[in-house]
Scaffold this active site. Structure first.
Site, PDB file in Angstrom:
ATOM      1  N   ASP A   1       0.353  -0.658  -7.443  1.00 33.88           N
ATOM      2  CA  ASP A   1      -0.109   0.301  -6.454  1.00 33.88           C
ATOM      3  C   ASP A   1       0.980   1.371  -6.300  1.00 33.88           C
ATOM      4  OD1 ASP A   1      -2.122  -0.204  -3.474  1.00 33.88           O
ATOM      5  OD2 ASP A   1      -1.467   1.626  -4.480  1.00 33.88           O
TER       6      ASP A   1
HETATM    7  C1  GLC Z   1      -2.845   3.845  -2.350  1.00 39.55           C
HETATM    8  C2  GLC Z   1      -3.802   2.677  -2.268  1.00 39.55           C
HETATM    9  C3  GLC Z   1      -4.562   2.428  -3.537  1.00 39.55           C
HETATM   10  C4  GLC Z   1      -4.808   3.738  -4.260  1.00 39.55           C
HETATM   11  C5  GLC Z   1      -3.459   4.267  -4.697  1.00 39.55           C
HETATM   12  C6  GLC Z   1      -3.581   5.624  -5.410  1.00 39.55           C
HETATM   13  O1  GLC Z   1      -1.650   3.554  -1.677  1.00 39.55           O
HETATM   14  O2  GLC Z   1      -3.278   1.438  -1.827  1.00 39.55           O
HETATM   15  O3  GLC Z   1      -5.789   1.792  -3.170  1.00 39.55           O
HETATM   16  O4  GLC Z   1      -5.639   3.534  -5.380  1.00 39.55           O
HETATM   17  O5  GLC Z   1      -2.553   4.403  -3.610  1.00 39.55           O
HETATM   18  O6  GLC Z   1      -4.042   6.583  -4.520  1.00 39.55           O
END
Ligand code: GLC
Length: 737
Positions: A296
């Site tokens: 993430d």
């Molecule tokens: C965010 C979220 C994730 C998302 C990623 C990219 O923090 O936790 O669900 O896909 O960043 O935006």
């Protein structure tokens, strides 16, 4: 399975091996590096123009500095792409900007490897569909598929080839803002949802002009964060993790999902970003996932903050060794993996395996043959008008009628002066909910616009943070029926928006009190991204319609329901607790030794200041007609249980009914939930029509995990419940001998 099976043709694999052969170690690590930049400010505005915009007050000093910083980051990213040090990009969605970056990768880098372009298209790109928590209430597998396919079509046209969806985190705690992004609290439904979303986004050929890579997220048990507080620790037994949180990911992997995203949380003290037992041993080895694992955003760095990794070098080694292929935006792989290889902590052969996973995906997407998208006539191609009908249909099927004393559908002859009140129905922002940065609002219809067309007056009267009592009194005085929009604004749910108090805001509580004391009939329409404690609304409104955040066609859909042009059929996929302190509140709980039979009971498992039952339970939703269930029979076959039930439309209008089948394992070596959803059927019945509906439940749905994490099926007695919600009492027993 997916990538290998789809790309086992020798020719593609030969190309991949030949490419890897040519790559330097830096270029290989570059493929594992994901950078990000939002479109706003970074592109197409020169530094001189930005200065002019700042000097003439078009942008603030803060915005001016940010946009200069964005431009600096953009040029750094461009340079890195040229050097082959970027494999994927997060958050760019403007077609021109995507093409600009792809051209740098393909035409200006040494090996011309195209970029993966990933965005959070969770419930629509330009056309927005209901937030997943709402859409899950349709219990409509076809809709789950269709809205994902429609979003994929719009994305690929723009050059987006990867979505960070579906989010399939079981969410039992309404305090957690990301419950909005989930399909609710039930594992069985989540498995079906996951399958349809993966199939909808990916289809059978990723290189097609309307298919993109999906991403099952967040692996794993993110929704079990302690206290419903986002990013918080997760302390959970592996049996519970395997039984409740893992099945949707097994379903996604079995459906061929190409990528999986790790979650921010730790599991019992080990951050998922570096959790080798759950990533390498479980996801890769046991489940056979052969796609790409992406962290993430910034999660590698967070392992240091969490007190797991000593420094960036450590987390680079730990995350990579655990199986994470792509580092999303923490810039740690790109800076430290090479040293990990040089020091022997990581082998270049393992780097090659991750590069192979990523290149397979890029070939599967057809990016080498067709890296650019025709972006001519972007306006119409992006926001596909064909999707508007689907947006309306999904909105109609996702709304849930929670209370109705008969006032709905509204009789226009009887109620001539109707006033709509509340701020939430007057802004397109409130239609879209979380993850709707890319949505196109100009085609929206708000509820205010839709109802004004029907002669309904509008007075704002109150908002989430304020109330004008005079306006409210005027609205009450001049109307014979009030439609009150209540709930939370779209920015109160979603990521990093957990709430300790999930009741209405003070201004709205005041409005409800004034409406109640006025004795004027009012209908409540809820705008929210989570279950809310709305007992006050339930007690005083004549009807309560759960509108969630239904997307581009929210206004029209709610108007059709309010005036009877569509008979509501949604059913909740979460409990609505009576009080915030009752969270987590979920129907498939296990029984205690002291069950609370009612609110007055003592010496039992209950809150003295709470209620034993939620205001509205999982599976609950009303219709303008009525349905009766009867004649339930259950037959145990060789490897499955078959239940048959008659359902009759005993009311005065045609409608859909979502029939649900629950099973309780009466005695087991680990106590089982009081009931679990094991089947649902959405049937359309005309007035007076009766249908026999059959549910087939394979024995594997009756299995659970023993303390050695083996799936077991125990003999013994089971009880089947069938009906229109999780309190269904039509039941029959069967025994596995
Ligand atoms: C965010 C979220 C994730 C998302 C990623 C990219 O923090 O936790 O669900 O896909 O960043 O935006």
């Amino acid at each position: 399975m997916y990538l290998k099976s789809k790309l086992l043709n020798k020719e593609t694999d030969k190309k991949i091996e030949a490419l890897i052969e040519k790559m330097t170690l830096e270029e290989k690590i570059g493929q594992l590096n994901q950078v990000s930049l939002s479109d706003v400010g970074a592109f197409n505005i020169s530094a001189e123009d930005k200065l002019k915009m700042f000097q003439n007050g078009q942008i603030s000093e803060e915005e001016y500095k940010k946009s200069l910083n964005d431009s600096k980051r953009l040029s750094e990213n461009e340079e890195a792409i040229r050097k082959g040090l970027v494999g994927s990009y997060l958050g760019i969605d403007n077609p021109e900007n995507i093409k600009y970056l792809q051209k740098i990768a393909v035409e200006q880098s040494r090996l011309s490897i195209p970029l993966l372009i990933g965005c959070d298209v969770v419930h629509g790109y330009k056309t927005t569909f209901p937030i997943p928590l709402a859409e899950s209430c349709s219990f409509d597998d076809e809709l789950f598929f269709e809205t994902a396919a429609a979003a994929a079509k719009e994305c690929k046209r723009a050059g987006i080839n990867w979505t960070f969806a579906p989010m399939i985190d079981i969410s039992r705690d309404a305090r957690w803002g990301r419950i909005a992004e989930s399909m609710g609290q039930d594992t069985y439904l989540a498995k079906k949802f996951a399958k349809q979303k993966v199939k909808g986004f990916q289809g059978e050929d990723l290189s097609a002009d309307d298919k993109i890579a999906a991403c099952a997220k967040h692996f794993i048990a993110y929704g079990a964060c302690e206290g419903g507080r986002d990013y918080n620790t997760v302390d959970i037994s592996l049996e519970k993790l395997y039984e409740v949180y893992l099945p949707p990911f097994e379903s996604a992997v079995d459906s061929g999902v190409c990528t999986v995203m790790t979650s921010f949380n730790d599991i019992n003290g080990v951050p998922m970003t570096a959790n080798k037992p759950l990533l390498k041993d479980l996801l890769r080895e046991k489940m056979g996932f052969d796609g790409v694992i992406v962290s993430d955003a910034g999660a590698l760095y967070q392992c240091i903050t969490q007190g797991y990794s000593e420094d960036k070098m450590s987390v680079a080694e730990q995350a990579f060794s655990a199986g994470v292929d792509i580092d999303m935006t923490s810039n740690i792989y790109i800076k430290y993996l090479k040293d990990c290889v040089k020091s022997g902590k990581i082998s270049e052969k393992d780097i090659d395996n991750s590069v192979r996973n990523i290149l397979r995906l890029k070939f599967a997407l057809g990016l080498f043959e067709n890296p650019y998208r025709d972006i001519s006539n972007e306006e119409n191609r992006l926001c596909d008008k064909d999707n508007f009908e689907l947006a309306k249909k999904s909105a109609l099927h996702s709304a849930v009628l929670l209370k109705n004393n008969g006032i709905l559908p509204i009789d226009r002859e009887k109620y001539k002066n109707i006033t709509l009140i509340g701020e939430l129905c007057d802004s397109t922002d409130e239609n879209h909910g979380c993850w709707s940065y890319y949505s196109e609002h100009r085609y929206d219809v708000t509820l205010k616009e839709a109802l004004e067309k029907e002669g309904v007056h509008y007075i704002r009267a109150y908002g989430v943070k304020d109330i004008c009592e005079d306006e409210l009194e005027k609205a009450i005085e001049n109307s014979d029926l009030i439609i009150a929009c209540l709930g939370e604004s779209a920015d109160m749910s979603g990521e990093a928006h957990s709430y300790a108090d999930i009741s209405l805001s003070e201004s709205q509580k005041k409005a409800v009190k004034m409406l109640k004391s006025s004795k004027k009939p009012f209908v409540a329409v809820l705008y929210n991204g989570r279950p809310m404690c709305v007992a006050d609304v339930d007690e005083s409104a004549c009807a309560v319609l759960e509108g969630w955040q239904l997307g581009t066609r929210m206004g029209e859909a709610l108007a059709d329901i309010l005036f009877g042009r569509f008979n509501p059929c949604g059913k909740l996929t979460v409990n609505f607790p009576y009080k915030s302190g009752e969270c987590p509140s979920y129907y498939n709980r296990v029984e205690t030794g002291r069950p609370a039979l009612n609110d007055e009971a003592t010496w039992c498992s209950k809150y003295d200041d709470g209620r034993v039952k939620p205001i509205y339970p999982f599976g609950y939703g009303l219709s303008y007609t009525s349905f009766e269930y009867g004649n339930l029979s259950v037959e145990v076959k060789e490897n499955e249980v078959v239940a048959t039930v008659d359902i009759e439309n005993t009311g005065e209008c045609d409608g859909y009914e979502i029939a649900q089948l629950y099973i309780k394992d009466l005695f087991a070596s680990r106590i089982r939930p009081v009931r679990e959803l094991k089947g649902y059927k959405k049937v359309f019945l005309k007035v007076g029509e009766k249908k026999s509906v059959e549910f087939t439940v394979p024995f594997e749905e009756l299995e659970f995990y023993d303390f050695n994490l083996n799936r077991i099926l125990e003999k013994g007695k089971f009880k089947v419940f069938v009906g229109g919600n999780s309190n269904a009492d039509l039941s029959a027993e069967f025994e596995l001998k």
